[in-house]
Scaffold this active site. Structure first.
Site, PDB file in Angstrom:
ATOM      1  N   ILE A  35      32.291 -73.317 -18.241  1.00 31.28           N
ATOM      2  CA  ILE A  35      32.288 -74.479 -17.351  1.00 31.28           C
ATOM      3  C   ILE A  35      30.866 -75.033 -17.264  1.00 31.28           C
ATOM      4  O   ILE A  35      29.898 -74.267 -17.221  1.00 31.28           O
ATOM      5  CB  ILE A  35      32.777 -74.068 -15.931  1.00 31.28           C
ATOM      6  CG1 ILE A  35      34.098 -73.254 -15.998  1.00 31.28           C
ATOM      7  CG2 ILE A  35      32.917 -75.285 -15.031  1.00 31.28           C
ATOM      8  CD1 ILE A  35      35.294 -73.981 -16.551  1.00 31.28           C
ATOM      9  N   VAL A  46      24.808 -62.306  -0.382  1.00 31.22           N
ATOM     10  CA  VAL A  46      26.112 -61.667  -0.141  1.00 31.22           C
ATOM     11  C   VAL A  46      26.235 -60.273  -0.774  1.00 31.22           C
ATOM     12  O   VAL A  46      27.249 -59.612  -0.620  1.00 31.22           O
ATOM     13  CB  VAL A  46      27.294 -62.564  -0.579  1.00 31.22           C
ATOM     14  CG1 VAL A  46      27.464 -63.728   0.383  1.00 31.22           C
ATOM     15  CG2 VAL A  46      27.139 -63.060  -2.005  1.00 31.22           C
ATOM     16  N   SER A  92      35.958 -64.083 -14.617  1.00 33.83           N
ATOM     17  CA  SER A  92      35.489 -64.738 -15.845  1.00 33.83           C
ATOM     18  C   SER A  92      36.334 -64.231 -17.007  1.00 33.83           C
ATOM     19  O   SER A  92      36.790 -63.077 -16.985  1.00 33.83           O
ATOM     20  CB  SER A  92      34.024 -64.381 -16.108  1.00 33.83           C
ATOM     21  OG  SER A  92      33.650 -64.760 -17.419  1.00 33.83           O
ATOM     22  N   TYR A 142      27.940 -57.962 -16.722  1.00 34.30           N
ATOM     23  CA  TYR A 142      28.715 -59.069 -16.137  1.00 34.30           C
ATOM     24  C   TYR A 142      30.223 -58.857 -16.353  1.00 34.30           C
ATOM     25  O   TYR A 142      31.024 -59.016 -15.428  1.00 34.30           O
ATOM     26  CB  TYR A 142      28.244 -60.362 -16.802  1.00 34.30           C
ATOM     27  CG  TYR A 142      28.851 -61.648 -16.308  1.00 34.30           C
ATOM     28  CD1 TYR A 142      28.477 -62.202 -15.087  1.00 34.30           C
ATOM     29  CD2 TYR A 142      29.774 -62.343 -17.090  1.00 34.30           C
ATOM     30  CE1 TYR A 142      29.012 -63.412 -14.662  1.00 34.30           C
ATOM     31  CE2 TYR A 142      30.309 -63.550 -16.675  1.00 34.30           C
ATOM     32  CZ  TYR A 142      29.919 -64.082 -15.458  1.00 34.30           C
ATOM     33  OH  TYR A 142      30.455 -65.279 -15.040  1.00 34.30           O
ATOM     34  N   ALA A 178      31.462 -56.173 -14.037  1.00 39.02           N
ATOM     35  CA  ALA A 178      31.607 -56.672 -12.660  1.00 39.02           C
ATOM     36  C   ALA A 178      32.861 -57.537 -12.540  1.00 39.02           C
ATOM     37  O   ALA A 178      33.632 -57.410 -11.587  1.00 39.02           O
ATOM     38  CB  ALA A 178      30.366 -57.467 -12.264  1.00 39.02           C
ATOM     39  N   LYS A 179      33.065 -58.425 -13.513  1.00 39.38           N
ATOM     40  CA  LYS A 179      34.197 -59.358 -13.432  1.00 39.38           C
ATOM     41  C   LYS A 179      35.531 -58.640 -13.658  1.00 39.38           C
ATOM     42  O   LYS A 179      36.542 -58.984 -13.036  1.00 39.38           O
ATOM     43  CB  LYS A 179      34.017 -60.497 -14.440  1.00 39.38           C
ATOM     44  CG  LYS A 179      32.798 -61.386 -14.154  1.00 39.38           C
ATOM     45  CD  LYS A 179      32.904 -62.070 -12.798  1.00 39.38           C
ATOM     46  CE  LYS A 179      31.795 -63.099 -12.576  1.00 39.38           C
ATOM     47  NZ  LYS A 179      31.883 -63.720 -11.245  1.00 39.38           N
TER      48      LYS A 179
HETATM   49  P1  NDP Z   1      25.534 -71.380 -10.677  1.00 39.99           P
HETATM   50  O1  NDP Z   1      24.423 -70.552 -11.225  1.00 39.99           O
HETATM   51  O2  NDP Z   1      25.615 -72.816 -11.015  1.00 39.99           O
HETATM   52  O3  NDP Z   1      25.552 -71.246  -9.071  1.00 39.99           O
HETATM   53  C1  NDP Z   1      25.491 -69.973  -8.493  1.00 39.99           C
HETATM   54  C2  NDP Z   1      25.736 -70.075  -7.008  1.00 39.99           C
HETATM   55  O4  NDP Z   1      25.720 -68.741  -6.459  1.00 39.99           O
HETATM   56  C3  NDP Z   1      24.653 -70.839  -6.268  1.00 39.99           C
HETATM   57  O5  NDP Z   1      25.259 -71.508  -5.194  1.00 39.99           O
HETATM   58  C4  NDP Z   1      23.723 -69.729  -5.773  1.00 39.99           C
HETATM   59  O6  NDP Z   1      22.994 -70.081  -4.596  1.00 39.99           O
HETATM   60  C5  NDP Z   1      24.744 -68.656  -5.446  1.00 39.99           C
HETATM   61  N1  NDP Z   1      24.214 -67.295  -5.406  1.00 39.99           N
HETATM   62  C6  NDP Z   1      23.595 -66.605  -6.397  1.00 39.99           C
HETATM   63  N2  NDP Z   1      23.258 -65.381  -5.974  1.00 39.99           N
HETATM   64  C7  NDP Z   1      23.668 -65.283  -4.673  1.00 39.99           C
HETATM   65  C8  NDP Z   1      23.599 -64.276  -3.681  1.00 39.99           C
HETATM   66  N3  NDP Z   1      23.044 -63.087  -3.927  1.00 39.99           N
HETATM   67  N4  NDP Z   1      24.123 -64.533  -2.460  1.00 39.99           N
HETATM   68  C9  NDP Z   1      24.676 -65.737  -2.181  1.00 39.99           C
HETATM   69  N5  NDP Z   1      24.792 -66.725  -3.091  1.00 39.99           N
HETATM   70  C10 NDP Z   1      24.273 -66.494  -4.317  1.00 39.99           C
HETATM   71  O7  NDP Z   1      26.870 -70.611 -11.093  1.00 39.99           O
HETATM   72  P2  NDP Z   1      28.312 -71.178 -11.543  1.00 39.99           P
HETATM   73  O8  NDP Z   1      28.754 -72.236 -10.618  1.00 39.99           O
HETATM   74  O9  NDP Z   1      28.286 -71.415 -13.005  1.00 39.99           O
HETATM   75  O10 NDP Z   1      29.204 -69.859 -11.319  1.00 39.99           O
HETATM   76  C11 NDP Z   1      29.937 -69.642 -10.115  1.00 39.99           C
HETATM   77  C12 NDP Z   1      30.828 -68.436 -10.316  1.00 39.99           C
HETATM   78  O11 NDP Z   1      31.702 -68.676 -11.423  1.00 39.99           O
HETATM   79  C13 NDP Z   1      30.070 -67.149 -10.650  1.00 39.99           C
HETATM   80  O12 NDP Z   1      30.708 -66.045 -10.051  1.00 39.99           O
HETATM   81  C14 NDP Z   1      30.183 -67.079 -12.155  1.00 39.99           C
HETATM   82  O13 NDP Z   1      30.068 -65.750 -12.631  1.00 39.99           O
HETATM   83  C15 NDP Z   1      31.574 -67.640 -12.369  1.00 39.99           C
HETATM   84  N6  NDP Z   1      31.827 -68.151 -13.715  1.00 39.99           N
HETATM   85  C16 NDP Z   1      31.120 -69.211 -14.206  1.00 39.99           C
HETATM   86  C17 NDP Z   1      31.399 -69.690 -15.470  1.00 39.99           C
HETATM   87  C18 NDP Z   1      30.709 -70.870 -16.075  1.00 39.99           C
HETATM   88  O14 NDP Z   1      31.012 -71.188 -17.231  1.00 39.99           O
HETATM   89  N7  NDP Z   1      29.816 -71.549 -15.387  1.00 39.99           N
HETATM   90  C19 NDP Z   1      32.419 -69.052 -16.312  1.00 39.99           C
HETATM   91  C20 NDP Z   1      33.092 -67.954 -15.699  1.00 39.99           C
HETATM   92  C21 NDP Z   1      32.795 -67.544 -14.448  1.00 39.99           C
HETATM   93  P3  NDP Z   1      21.567 -70.895  -4.676  1.00 39.99           P
HETATM   94  O15 NDP Z   1      21.920 -72.332  -4.984  1.00 39.99           O
HETATM   95  O16 NDP Z   1      20.979 -70.742  -3.316  1.00 39.99           O
HETATM   96  O17 NDP Z   1      20.782 -70.254  -5.776  1.00 39.99           O
END
Ligand code: NDP
Length: 244
Positions: free
Chosen positions: A185, A61, A139, A152, A155-156
């Site tokens: 999380i 994306v 975030s 990060y 960006a956020k």
């Molecule tokens: P994960 O690393 O568990 O999952 C990341 C997801 O993003 C996967 O589905 C991955 O796909 C997808 N992804 C990564 N790069 C791309 C790309 N270039 N194009 C399309 N899809 C992509 O992340 P989280 O669930 O922890 O985080 C989700 C969101 O929440 C993020 O934006 C993160 O910054 C934000 N966040 C998370 C926190 C946390 O504590 N976990 C805290 C605050 C914010 P694939 O499976 O194919 O690799």
């Protein structure tokens, strides 16, 4: 009312929980992923088990051509997305003095440029429908800052200004734009930081535990509903009191 929902990065973690939440609410869900097709197909199967409709679509994306193809596929198979969740995100943590240009650019590309590309693509259909919901996953790092996460956090924080601007541009057309800003999380992203970091952070969380992806997903589900029509341009923090 059943809607067409696109969740970027819906194959794992928070995005996965969001996709399933929308499936449970009876919406048709496009589950975008970057590399892990099998994980995305599992999410699709889980939504179908709940009686819903879902589709897995690969796209980076951060790339304009991929985003164009993603929207073409979703629109032809499910219809134009009425709810867009900009969830895909990565980290490339390092102290600023050691952070190379590649780590800066890649995080800005995947975490911020993606929201610009996807939101612009989604707005056309939403403006025609005079209804839409854009929800971006920020975030607490983007609000409070975090050492080692200058890229990060930038960006956020960028997502917040972006969202406020969009909210003002399209608010009169029935479209809202909001940010949901999670704290710590339990997902693959945070598991990579190790037990020590998780323990240290837990000590600073008011409710005394890490968050679950579903606790973020329920807020996203609410913001996408008709009941949330009067909430726009906001950042809702879901962090158990971490950033207080
Ligand atoms: P994960 O690393 O568990 O999952 C990341 C997801 O993003 C996967 O589905 C991955 O796909 C997808 N992804 C990564 N790069 C791309 C790309 N270039 N194009 C399309 N899809 C992509 O992340 P989280 O669930 O922890 O985080 C989700 C969101 O929440 C993020 O934006 C993160 O910054 C934000 N966040 C998370 C926190 C946390 O504590 N976990 C805290 C605050 C914010 P694939 O499976 O194919 O690799």
């Amino acid at each position: 009312m059943s809607r067409v929902v696109l969740v970027t990065g819906g194959s794992r973690g928070i995005g996965r929980a969001i996709a399933i939440e929308f499936g449970r609410r009876g919406h048709a869900v496009a589950v975008n992923y970057a590399a892990r097709a099998e994980a995305a197909e599992e999410v699709v199967a889980e939504i179908e088990d709940l009686g819903g409709r879902a589709l897995a679509v690969r796209a980076d994306v951060g790339e304009p051509d991929d985003v164009a193809a993603l929207f073409e596929t979703v629109t032809s198979r499910l219809g134009p997305p009425e709810v867009l969740v900009n969830n895909a995100g990565i980290t490339r943590d390092d102290l600023l003095l050691r952070m190379d240009v590649e780590a800066w650019d890649e995080v800005l590309r995947v975490d911020l440029r993606s929201a610009y590309l996807c939101t612009r693509a989604a707005l056309r259909g939403m403006l025609r429908a005079r209804w839409g919901r854009i929800i971006s996953i920020g975030s607490v790092s983007g609000i409070a800052g975090n050492p080692g996460q200058a890229n990060y956090a930038a960006a956020k924080a960028g997502l917040i200004g972006f969202t406020r601007s969009i909210a003002k541009e399209v608010g009169s057309r029935g479209i809202t734009a909001n940010v949901v800003a999670p704290g710590f999380i339990q997902t693959d992203m945070t598991a990579a930081l190790g037990e020590d970091v998780a323990e240290d952070v837990t000590g600073r969380i008011a409710v005394g535990r890490l968050g679950r992806p579903e606790e973020v997903a329920s807020v996203v589900g609410y913001l996408a509903s008709d009941e949330a029509a009067y909430i726009t341009g906001q950042t809702i923090v879901v962090d158990g009191g971490l950033a207080l």
